[in-house]
Design an enzyme around this catalytic site. Structure first.
Site, mmCIF file in Angstrom:
data_model
loop_
_atom_site.group_PDB
_atom_site.id
_atom_site.type_symbol
_atom_site.label_atom_id
_atom_site.label_comp_id
_atom_site.label_asym_id
_atom_site.label_seq_id
_atom_site.Cartn_x
_atom_site.Cartn_y
_atom_site.Cartn_z
ATOM 1 N N HIS A 1 2.121 -4.961 12.667
ATOM 2 C CA HIS A 1 2.831 -4.788 11.401
ATOM 3 C C HIS A 1 4.323 -4.966 11.664
ATOM 4 O O HIS A 1 5.008 -4.040 12.105
ATOM 5 C CB HIS A 1 2.528 -3.396 10.834
ATOM 6 N N HIS B 1 2.690 -7.074 6.921
ATOM 7 C CA HIS B 1 3.956 -6.487 6.480
ATOM 8 C C HIS B 1 4.732 -7.376 5.509
ATOM 9 O O HIS B 1 5.303 -6.873 4.548
ATOM 10 C CB HIS B 1 4.869 -6.108 7.653
ATOM 11 N N ASN C 1 4.625 0.902 8.302
ATOM 12 C CA ASN C 1 5.774 1.786 8.084
ATOM 13 C C ASN C 1 5.625 2.714 6.887
ATOM 14 O O ASN C 1 6.312 3.733 6.795
ATOM 15 C CB ASN C 1 7.055 0.964 7.932
ATOM 16 N N HIS C 2 4.707 2.412 5.950
ATOM 17 C CA HIS C 2 4.517 3.280 4.784
ATOM 18 C C HIS C 2 3.396 4.306 4.964
ATOM 19 O O HIS C 2 3.024 4.982 4.012
ATOM 20 C CB HIS C 2 4.234 2.434 3.536
ATOM 21 N N HIS D 1 3.633 -9.734 3.477
ATOM 22 C CA HIS D 1 2.832 -10.032 2.292
ATOM 23 C C HIS D 1 2.788 -11.523 1.955
ATOM 24 O O HIS D 1 2.238 -11.909 0.924
ATOM 25 C CB HIS D 1 3.356 -9.270 1.053
ATOM 26 N N GLU E 1 -1.643 0.194 3.781
ATOM 27 C CA GLU E 1 -0.453 1.041 3.703
ATOM 28 C C GLU E 1 0.297 0.946 2.371
ATOM 29 O O GLU E 1 1.140 1.790 2.083
ATOM 30 C CB GLU E 1 0.507 0.711 4.853
ATOM 31 N N ASN E 2 -0.038 -0.053 1.556
ATOM 32 C CA ASN E 2 0.588 -0.182 0.227
ATOM 33 C C ASN E 2 -0.410 0.030 -0.902
ATOM 34 O O ASN E 2 -0.151 -0.323 -2.051
ATOM 35 C CB ASN E 2 1.217 -1.569 0.065
ATOM 36 N N ASP F 1 -2.071 -6.828 3.415
ATOM 37 C CA ASP F 1 -1.701 -5.603 2.713
ATOM 38 C C ASP F 1 -2.248 -5.559 1.287
ATOM 39 O O ASP F 1 -1.932 -6.414 0.462
ATOM 40 C CB ASP F 1 -0.183 -5.468 2.663
#
Length: 272
Positions: free
Chosen positions: A156, A181, A72-73, A183, A43-44, A12
């Site tokens: 994820h 997910h 999820n983000h 990290h 996603e982050n 991520d």
């Protein structure tokens, strides 16, 4: 013609500082490890650490990423929905409802070789009520069975047990499955007996002394007082970027090697 290919998978990317880390070091990593194909989880990667925009997708593509996965983000930046509906280089988890924008699988040409990338999300300890990731993967593998043998999965998920369960479930049917997910990079990289490369989590690109990319000052109150707190992306060096590279037999799609990658930059700070 080459008999093998190498894929670099990076965990991520967190905020502007993570993108700066990617931009600064990706060319060196590709050259050092003879990389043919690059997958990053984005996603982050928005400045606030939540979601991704079309501009950031283009940034990753411009600097060497072939496919960007998520989790999820993925819905945190509203404008990304339009991009997902019209492009195949950014994935959302395949086990979100079919009516959601975008797709959870793509097949990309890499120097004449078809490479499939699948993105799914776990359900254990996750807030979203997604469909079963195992059945989602089964459906995709059936659909792409005659298209390529080189298949990579970004799973994820929060729970290590769920990630390992998925790895054993797809063992021998995909080239590699990697977790994202949390990290936090894990040291359990291996080639499973069926020829599938696996690692529980790739880690991240972000401030090394942060709390998974966020300042400790913004996160600790959540633990100390059990009250909501606004997480803030940490931009202080040193900055870390981690993942793995996987070597794959082009003819069989089996993984031949997997190795962890970590870059630590003591000086990086600022903008991409």
């Amino acid at each position: 013609m080459k008999k093998t290919m190498r894929v670099l998978l990076l965990g991520d990317i967190v905020g502007n500082i993570g993108r700066s880390m990617f931009k600064k070091h990706i060319k060196t990593l590709k050259a050092e490890h003879d990389i043919d194909f690059v997958i990053v989880n984005g996603e982050n990667s928005n400045n606030n650490g939540r979601g991704i925009t079309s501009r950031i997708v283009n940034f990753f593509k411009q600097h060497g990423a072939d496919v960007i996965t998520s989790g999820n983000h993925i819905w945190d930046q509203y404008e990304i929905q339009e991009y997902l509906n019209s492009h195949q280089d950014l994935l959302r988890p395949a086990n979100f409802p079919a009516a959601c924008p975008g797709s959870g699988v793509t097949i990309v040409d890499c120097n004449g070789i078809s490479v499939a990338v699948i993105n799914v999300q776990g359900r254990v300890f996750m807030r979203e009520h997604t469909d079963c990731p195992f059945r989602a993967v089964d459906k995709i593998l059936a659909e792409i069975a005659d298209k390529t043998q080189i298949i990579l999965i970004d799973f994820h998920a929060e729970a290590t047990a769920e990630k390992l369960a998925m790895a054993f479930y797809v063992e021998g049917r995909v080239s590699a499955i990697v977790g994202t997910h949390t990290h936090i990079p894990t040291s359990d990289e291996r080639i499973l007996p069926g020829g599938t490369a696996y690692v529980t989590d790739l880690g991240m690109a972000g401030s090394f002394n942060s709390m998974i990319g966020m300042t400790k000052e913004s996160v600790l109150p959540n633990f100390l007082m059990q009250m909501p707190s606004r997480f803030i992306v940490d931009t202080k060096p040193p900055v870390v970027m981690s993942g793995v590279w996987v070597e794959i037999d082009i003819e069989t799609g089996k993984a031949l090697a997997i190795e962890r990658v970590r870059v630590l930059d003591e000086e990086l700070s600022g903008n991409e």
